[in-house]
Each structure stands twice: as structure tokens, then as C-alpha cells.
Design a protein around this motif. Structure first.
Motif, mmCIF file in Angstrom:
data_model
loop_
_atom_site.group_PDB
_atom_site.id
_atom_site.type_symbol
_atom_site.label_atom_id
_atom_site.label_comp_id
_atom_site.label_asym_id
_atom_site.label_seq_id
_atom_site.Cartn_x
_atom_site.Cartn_y
_atom_site.Cartn_z
ATOM 1 N N ARG A 188 34.200 -78.609 -18.102
ATOM 2 C CA ARG A 188 35.170 -77.538 -17.849
ATOM 3 C C ARG A 188 34.742 -76.238 -18.503
ATOM 4 O O ARG A 188 35.564 -75.469 -19.013
ATOM 5 N N GLN A 189 33.433 -75.987 -18.485
ATOM 6 C CA GLN A 189 32.893 -74.759 -19.044
ATOM 7 C C GLN A 189 32.495 -73.796 -17.934
ATOM 8 O O GLN A 189 32.098 -74.223 -16.850
ATOM 9 N N ALA A 190 32.605 -72.499 -18.216
ATOM 10 C CA ALA A 190 32.210 -71.468 -17.247
ATOM 11 C C ALA A 190 30.870 -70.892 -17.682
ATOM 12 O O ALA A 190 30.818 -70.023 -18.555
ATOM 13 N N ILE A 191 29.786 -71.405 -17.100
ATOM 14 C CA ILE A 191 28.440 -70.932 -17.402
ATOM 15 C C ILE A 191 27.895 -70.235 -16.160
ATOM 16 O O ILE A 191 27.834 -70.839 -15.080
ATOM 17 N N PHE A 192 27.497 -68.958 -16.298
ATOM 18 C CA PHE A 192 27.026 -68.178 -15.168
ATOM 19 C C PHE A 192 25.524 -67.929 -15.295
ATOM 20 O O PHE A 192 25.035 -67.603 -16.370
ATOM 21 N N ASP A 193 24.815 -68.083 -14.178
ATOM 22 C CA ASP A 193 23.367 -67.890 -14.169
ATOM 23 C C ASP A 193 22.955 -66.458 -13.843
ATOM 24 O O ASP A 193 21.772 -66.168 -13.745
ATOM 25 N N GLN A 194 23.930 -65.582 -13.632
ATOM 26 C CA GLN A 194 23.631 -64.203 -13.258
ATOM 27 C C GLN A 194 22.723 -63.551 -14.297
ATOM 28 O O GLN A 194 23.018 -63.554 -15.491
ATOM 29 N N GLY A 195 21.603 -63.002 -13.834
ATOM 30 C CA GLY A 195 20.667 -62.373 -14.756
ATOM 31 C C GLY A 195 21.088 -60.987 -15.186
ATOM 32 O O GLY A 195 20.522 -60.434 -16.124
ATOM 33 N N GLY A 196 22.077 -60.402 -14.546
ATOM 34 C CA GLY A 196 22.540 -59.070 -14.900
ATOM 35 C C GLY A 196 22.901 -58.287 -13.647
ATOM 36 O O GLY A 196 22.520 -58.642 -12.529
ATOM 37 N N ILE A 197 23.665 -57.235 -13.829
ATOM 38 C CA ILE A 197 24.064 -56.355 -12.721
ATOM 39 C C ILE A 197 23.007 -55.265 -12.591
ATOM 40 O O ILE A 197 22.826 -54.450 -13.498
ATOM 41 N N ALA A 198 22.314 -55.271 -11.481
ATOM 42 C CA ALA A 198 21.254 -54.288 -11.254
ATOM 43 C C ALA A 198 21.860 -52.895 -11.081
ATOM 44 O O ALA A 198 22.975 -52.733 -10.564
ATOM 45 N N SER A 199 21.116 -51.888 -11.509
ATOM 46 C CA SER A 199 21.571 -50.510 -11.377
ATOM 47 C C SER A 199 21.842 -50.160 -9.918
ATOM 48 O O SER A 199 22.816 -49.479 -9.601
ATOM 49 N N GLY A 200 21.001 -50.665 -9.017
ATOM 50 C CA GLY A 200 21.190 -50.391 -7.596
ATOM 51 C C GLY A 200 22.484 -50.976 -7.053
ATOM 52 O O GLY A 200 23.138 -50.376 -6.191
ATOM 53 N N ASP A 201 22.872 -52.165 -7.563
ATOM 54 C CA ASP A 201 24.122 -52.780 -7.113
ATOM 55 C C ASP A 201 25.324 -51.955 -7.559
ATOM 56 O O ASP A 201 26.276 -51.757 -6.798
ATOM 57 N N LEU A 202 25.286 -51.469 -8.796
ATOM 58 C CA LEU A 202 26.388 -50.631 -9.271
ATOM 59 C C LEU A 202 26.434 -49.323 -8.493
ATOM 60 O O LEU A 202 27.514 -48.844 -8.128
ATOM 61 N N GLN A 203 25.293 -48.747 -8.208
ATOM 62 C CA GLN A 203 25.254 -47.505 -7.440
ATOM 63 C C GLN A 203 25.838 -47.700 -6.047
ATOM 64 O O GLN A 203 26.524 -46.814 -5.514
ATOM 65 N N SER A 204 25.599 -48.864 -5.442
ATOM 66 C CA SER A 204 26.147 -49.154 -4.110
ATOM 67 C C SER A 204 27.670 -49.202 -4.158
ATOM 68 O O SER A 204 28.354 -48.691 -3.255
ATOM 69 N N LEU A 206 29.602 -47.697 -6.409
ATOM 70 C CA LEU A 206 30.082 -46.341 -6.670
ATOM 71 C C LEU A 206 30.008 -45.462 -5.423
ATOM 72 O O LEU A 206 30.890 -44.632 -5.173
ATOM 73 N N LEU A 207 28.970 -45.653 -4.632
ATOM 74 C CA LEU A 207 28.859 -44.906 -3.378
ATOM 75 C C LEU A 207 29.975 -45.300 -2.422
ATOM 76 O O LEU A 207 30.552 -44.439 -1.736
ATOM 77 N N ALA A 208 30.312 -46.598 -2.383
ATOM 78 C CA ALA A 208 31.405 -47.062 -1.529
ATOM 79 C C ALA A 208 32.731 -46.461 -1.982
ATOM 80 O O ALA A 208 33.556 -46.044 -1.146
ATOM 81 N N LEU A 209 32.958 -46.387 -3.287
ATOM 82 C CA LEU A 209 34.185 -45.784 -3.791
ATOM 83 C C LEU A 209 34.232 -44.285 -3.499
ATOM 84 O O LEU A 209 35.297 -43.740 -3.176
ATOM 85 N N SER A 210 33.097 -43.617 -3.597
ATOM 86 C CA SER A 210 33.045 -42.187 -3.284
ATOM 87 C C SER A 210 33.349 -41.950 -1.813
ATOM 88 O O SER A 210 34.063 -40.997 -1.455
ATOM 89 N N SER A 211 32.815 -42.810 -0.950
ATOM 90 C CA SER A 211 33.092 -42.689 0.486
ATOM 91 C C SER A 211 34.563 -42.930 0.774
ATOM 92 O O SER A 211 35.167 -42.248 1.620
#
Length: 225
Positions: A188-204, A206-211
Motif C-alpha cells: 500500500r505504498q505510492a512509489i512513482f517511477d517518474q524521472g522528473g517534469i521536463a521543462s518542455g512539458d511544463l512549457q506546453s 503554460l502555453l495551453a493556459l495562455s491560449s
């Protein structure tokens, strides 16, 4: 109970504890770096860390304040634990009624802004079937109708969980990672394999929110005319 048995038992306990401490340190170190790459894409970026080790990112995007949070969610129903990426563009929308769209809702979305609004609205054509739409005021229906196309485009992404619009800013919540099945089922543990949030993903995002904000401005302009 012989002294030898006691010594062996203590040795096993100490070894298991050492491994647990080591794994915890590795997990925490991994968590604290999840937004490092994303921070490079913001101006005046700063990182803070919660007691669970997950980072919070603050900075500027095109001169506008941005808040980026990672939300671990173990309250999902019939699914593995989720790690949500919440991005808020703090751009003011004076007089705008609050509006939230939550997809695949279960009633356990503790992080949701949608559930805080009182008035429920019917989903327009093109929206997902499992969607909850709520607003601060009944007249938000006009805003929803005016934003039908850009919202439907956003919600077509299966990773999107929520889009929220308030007079203080815009927020988008999307899936960042899913927990490991083995650790969740057995421990019942929450272990995530995500290596990190890429800068490009965050920019995408933010661009969607700006639109979306541009579409809101167009709706406001059409209403004024």
C-alpha cells in the motif's frame, strides 16, 4: 531464548532498518529533484520542499506569476496511486465567474477546485462523458459556452484531470506519473517511477493556459461589444 538467537534477531532488525533508511533517503532525494528541469524554463524560479519531499516551484512565465505543485494521490478508486502536476497561471480575470471542469471524478479529488463551486452545469457537446462541471454563479454558463471549443481540445488529452478558471488565475491539473503496482498491492505504498517534469512539458502546459486566457479575453470582448 538463547543469547545467540537474540543477537541474530537484533542483527536482522538492524539490517532491515538500515536498508529501509537507505531506501527512504534515495526516494526523498529522487522526489526533491522532480521539478529541477522544469525550473530552468521559468524566470526567477524558486523551489520549496514539503515534509514528504515533493517540491513546489514558483516563478515567472512571460512576466506572469506561476505556481507548480506535485500532488500525490492515494485516494483514487479502482486505480493505482497518481501523481498530479498542478500548474496555476496567476493572471487576474476581474469579474469572471469561477468555473471548473473535472474529468473522471470520483468524489475523492481533495485537490480539486471544481468541487468547491456550488452550481452544476451541463457539459456541452464534445466533452468527455465522465465530466463534472461546476461554477461559482449560474451565469458562468455563457462563459462555458464561449469556451466550449478550447476546453474540449484540452480535455481530449487523456492525461488532463482538471481545468479551473477563477478571477485570480487559471489552473490545469494533469497526470505526471502512476504508482508502481507491486508496492501498491502488497505494501500500500505510492512509489512513482517518474524521472522528473521536463521543462518542455511544463512549457506546453503554460502555453495551453495562455491560449485559454486569450480565448477568455475574446469572450469578454465579444460580451462587451
Amino acid at each position: 531464548m538463547t543469547p545467540l538467537f537474540i543477537i541474530l534477531s537484533l542483527a536482522i532488525v538492524l539490517a532491515v532498518s538500515a536498508v529501509a533508511v537507505r531506501d527512504h533517503k534515495r526516494l526523498r532525494a529522487k522526489r526533491t529533484s522532480l521539478l529541477d528541469d522544469a525550473a530552468a524554463g521559468l524566470e526567477d524560479a524558486s523551489l520549496e520542499y514539503g515534509g514528504d519531499g515533493f517540491p513546489r516551484l514558483r516563478g515567472l512565465y512571460r512576466g506572469t506569476d506561476v505556481e507548480v505543485d506535485l500532488i500525490p494521490d492515494t485516494m483514487v478508486v479502482r486505480r493505482l496511486p497518481q501523481l498530479w502536476l498542478s500548474v496555476t497561471l496567476l493572471i487576474r480575470n476581474p469579474g469572471l465567474p469561477g468555473l471548473g471542469v473535472l474529468v473522471r471524478y470520483s468524489g475523492n479529488e481533495f485537490y480539486s477546485l471544481t468541487s468547491r463551486f456550488a452550481h452544476r452545469l451541463e457539459p456541452p457537446p464534445g466533452f468527455p462523458h465522465e465530466v463534472l462541471i461546476r461554477a461559482e454563479r449560474p451565469d458562468a454558463q455563457r462563459l462555458l459556452d464561449g469556451l466550449r471549443q478550447p476546453l474540449a481540445k484540452l480535455l481530449a488529452d487523456p492525461h488532463i484531470k482538471e481545468v479551473a478558471i477563477t478571477c485570480k488565475g487559471l489552473r490545469l491539473v494533469r497526470q505526471a506519473a502512476e504508482g508502481r503496482r507491486g508496492e501498491h498491492l502488497l505494501l500500500r505504498q505510492a512509489i512513482f517511477d517518474q524521472g522528473g517534469i521536463a521543462s518542455g512539458d511544463l512549457q506546453s502546459v503554460l502555453l495551453a493556459l495562455s491560449s485559454l486566457h486569450s480565448a477568455i479575453s475574446q469572450c469578454a470582448g465579444a460580451k462587451a461589444a
